[in-house]
Scaffold this active site. Sequence first.
Site, PDB file in Angstrom:
ATOM      1  N   ASP A 128      11.208  -5.117   7.194  1.00 18.89           N
ATOM      2  CA  ASP A 128      10.471  -4.059   7.767  1.00 18.89           C
ATOM      3  C   ASP A 128       9.073  -4.298   7.686  1.00 18.89           C
ATOM      4  O   ASP A 128       8.448  -4.834   6.713  1.00 18.89           O
ATOM      5  CB  ASP A 128      10.927  -2.728   7.438  1.00 18.89           C
ATOM      6  CG  ASP A 128      11.128  -2.571   6.014  1.00 18.89           C
ATOM      7  OD1 ASP A 128      10.016  -3.012   5.171  1.00 18.89           O
ATOM      8  OD2 ASP A 128      12.005  -1.883   5.580  1.00 18.89           O
ATOM      9  N   ASP A 158       5.334  -2.111   7.507  1.00 17.62           N
ATOM     10  CA  ASP A 158       4.693  -0.612   7.324  1.00 17.62           C
ATOM     11  C   ASP A 158       3.175  -0.975   7.483  1.00 17.62           C
ATOM     12  O   ASP A 158       2.805  -1.819   7.507  1.00 17.62           O
ATOM     13  CB  ASP A 158       4.995  -0.549   5.656  1.00 17.62           C
ATOM     14  CG  ASP A 158       6.264  -0.194   5.313  1.00 17.62           C
ATOM     15  OD1 ASP A 158       6.977   0.147   5.836  1.00 17.62           O
ATOM     16  OD2 ASP A 158       6.290  -0.478   4.027  1.00 17.62           O
ATOM     17  N   ASP A 208       1.677  -0.764  -6.709  1.00 18.14           N
ATOM     18  CA  ASP A 208       2.202  -1.109  -8.143  1.00 18.14           C
ATOM     19  C   ASP A 208       1.785  -2.300  -8.356  1.00 18.14           C
ATOM     20  O   ASP A 208       1.484  -2.439  -9.599  1.00 18.14           O
ATOM     21  CB  ASP A 208       3.909  -0.670  -8.157  1.00 18.14           C
ATOM     22  CG  ASP A 208       4.720  -1.423  -7.091  1.00 18.14           C
ATOM     23  OD1 ASP A 208       4.150  -2.097  -6.132  1.00 18.14           O
ATOM     24  OD2 ASP A 208       5.922  -0.934  -7.053  1.00 18.14           O
TER      25      ASP A 208
HETATM   26  P1  ATP Z   1      11.288  -4.084  -0.114  1.00 17.14           P
HETATM   27  O1  ATP Z   1      11.098  -5.343   0.753  1.00 17.14           O
HETATM   28  O2  ATP Z   1      12.154  -4.424  -1.033  1.00 17.14           O
HETATM   29  O3  ATP Z   1      11.229  -2.881   0.805  1.00 17.14           O
HETATM   30  P2  ATP Z   1       8.653  -3.217  -0.448  1.00 17.14           P
HETATM   31  O4  ATP Z   1       7.613  -3.841  -1.136  1.00 17.14           O
HETATM   32  O5  ATP Z   1       8.551  -2.974   1.167  1.00 17.14           O
HETATM   33  O6  ATP Z   1       9.724  -4.180  -0.807  1.00 17.14           O
HETATM   34  P3  ATP Z   1       9.259  -0.568  -0.636  1.00 17.14           P
HETATM   35  O7  ATP Z   1       9.764   0.192  -1.824  1.00 17.14           O
HETATM   36  O8  ATP Z   1       9.831  -0.494   0.511  1.00 17.14           O
HETATM   37  O9  ATP Z   1       9.021  -2.020  -1.365  1.00 17.14           O
HETATM   38  O10 ATP Z   1       7.698   0.178  -0.873  1.00 17.14           O
HETATM   39  C1  ATP Z   1       6.585  -0.443   0.005  1.00 17.14           C
HETATM   40  C2  ATP Z   1       5.169  -0.462  -0.718  1.00 17.14           C
HETATM   41  O11 ATP Z   1       4.898   0.838  -1.283  1.00 17.14           O
HETATM   42  C3  ATP Z   1       5.287  -1.633  -1.594  1.00 17.14           C
HETATM   43  O12 ATP Z   1       5.151  -2.923  -1.412  1.00 17.14           O
HETATM   44  C4  ATP Z   1       4.198  -0.935  -2.748  1.00 17.14           C
HETATM   45  O13 ATP Z   1       2.934  -1.332  -2.367  1.00 17.14           O
HETATM   46  C5  ATP Z   1       4.308   0.701  -2.602  1.00 17.14           C
HETATM   47  N1  ATP Z   1       5.105   1.335  -3.455  1.00 17.14           N
HETATM   48  C6  ATP Z   1       6.274   1.637  -3.327  1.00 17.14           C
HETATM   49  N2  ATP Z   1       7.063   2.146  -4.530  1.00 17.14           N
HETATM   50  C7  ATP Z   1       5.951   2.249  -5.248  1.00 17.14           C
HETATM   51  C8  ATP Z   1       5.848   2.801  -6.474  1.00 17.14           C
HETATM   52  N3  ATP Z   1       6.956   3.203  -7.312  1.00 17.14           N
HETATM   53  N4  ATP Z   1       4.619   2.830  -7.397  1.00 17.14           N
HETATM   54  C9  ATP Z   1       3.600   2.317  -6.545  1.00 17.14           C
HETATM   55  N5  ATP Z   1       3.627   1.672  -5.146  1.00 17.14           N
HETATM   56  C10 ATP Z   1       4.966   1.555  -4.735  1.00 17.14           C
HETATM   57 MG    MG Z   2      10.078  -1.932   2.143  1.00 14.27          MG
END
Ligand code: ATP
Ligand code: MG
Length: 425
Positions: free
Chosen positions: A37, A39, A108
């Site tokens: 996805d 963002d 993070d």
């Molecule tokens: P995935 O492909 O598994 O969804 P993702 O990186 O998109 O991985 P998400 O949990 O969807 O992970 O979160 C989107 C973004 O938001 C992350 O890439 C990170 O930058 C930020 N983020 C999410 N959760 C946290 C957290 N607990 N602490 C700090 N930043 C976070």
């Molecule tokens: Mg994500």
Amino acid sequence: MRSDALAVLTKLRQAGFVAYFAGGCVRDQLFGLEPKDYDIATDATPRHIQEQFRKTQAVGAAFGVILVHQGQSAIEVATFRADSSYLDGRHPSAVRYATPQEDAFRRDFTVNGLFFDPLEERVIDFVGGQADLSARRLRAIGRADERFAEDHLRLLRAVRFASRFNLDIEPETAQAIGRHAGSLVRISPERIAEELRLILTPPTRVAAWPMLWEFGLLEPIFRFAPPPPEQKRAFDPARSVFLSVSSGETIGFALALAAASLCYQAHHLPLDADLRSLLSDPFIRKQVRAVRQALKTSNETTDQMQAILRGVGVLLQEAKPSVAQLKRFYSQPTAADAILILSALKQIGVQADRVDWLRERFGELQQMDCAPVPLVNGEDLLAAGLSPGPRFKHILHDVYDAQLENRVIEKSQAMELALKLAGGG
Ligand code: ATP
Ligand code: MG
């Protein structure tokens, strides 16, 4: 998906806002993977965003997150923000709108902290994420200790991203994870379970498992289980049944939890006798209850986990299982998962002869009907004048065993046996 996200981003830019792809999608793209996805991060506030697009949904308005429906996709558009003061180790107590740089700093890990401008094809990197990405390194943004103290879920996220993308965890980040591992107990069971599912079900679980083990993250996860029998040892891949379960394949959560809890207990798996005590019915019940308590997993998942471990337990009991036991096992929906654990045990040299013997039996069972309609049921017993009671169940069980073992073939024989059992009891 990307074109929908690009359309949303372009519209914001044309309206004069700053807007970038952010976080996971930038990382995935730089790793050469298809993002699941997209963002978008922007300086437009939720109100601005809602004004720009026809179909929006305020999913996290308090955090400045708006879902924009565009084409077939739902794109998360979030206002640049800074999180301030985590008081409880789980949620920021307040957020405020902020600069892109501050928004990067609240994220993070450096590989998750990148922005990408698709119009200028330019990565915007405030956190050194590109260097870490090329070096395949997972590093907390800012002071690792603080980042894990403010949000303990990041402990598991670190393991998830490191294993998923085959990254080394940078030493300071790794040490901080080890120091904070115990705090995991303060995260809600549901969130821990969701992270664990993402960590333990894909093939990359083999990279995650030693990390969970060595960081001390398994102790908080299995804190309600009986303590493992012996002192914790260095991780030994050759003895790990978890690593051998269906390697290279995605597995279900129940099988992952069954293998994980067995493996957590069995530091010394090659001791076959110990394995039997770990697979006794009372012990399995304790293990399953411990998982349910720590993770609040659904009944479906814990029932499956229990059935898998019980199946393994029956097949590995001291005496070889009877034909009836084999057929009862084989007709369960969880049989295939239990067999994967058996194969894993054989691979690490545990119960290899028994597993070979079982495989031959399963080969034979494949040609048979392992769950025929019972020749005799409760109504038959009532019609024969037996009064219903707890013994009913036992009689039916024993008669069905006889049927599964071809000791009774006809209904009349089965009834004869039932009446004999009823009279003799
Ligand atoms: P995935 O492909 O598994 O969804 P993702 O990186 O998109 O991985 P998400 O949990 O969807 O992970 O979160 C989107 C973004 O938001 C992350 O890439 C990170 O930058 C930020 N983020 C999410 N959760 C946290 C957290 N607990 N602490 C700090 N930043 C976070
Ligand atoms: Mg994500």
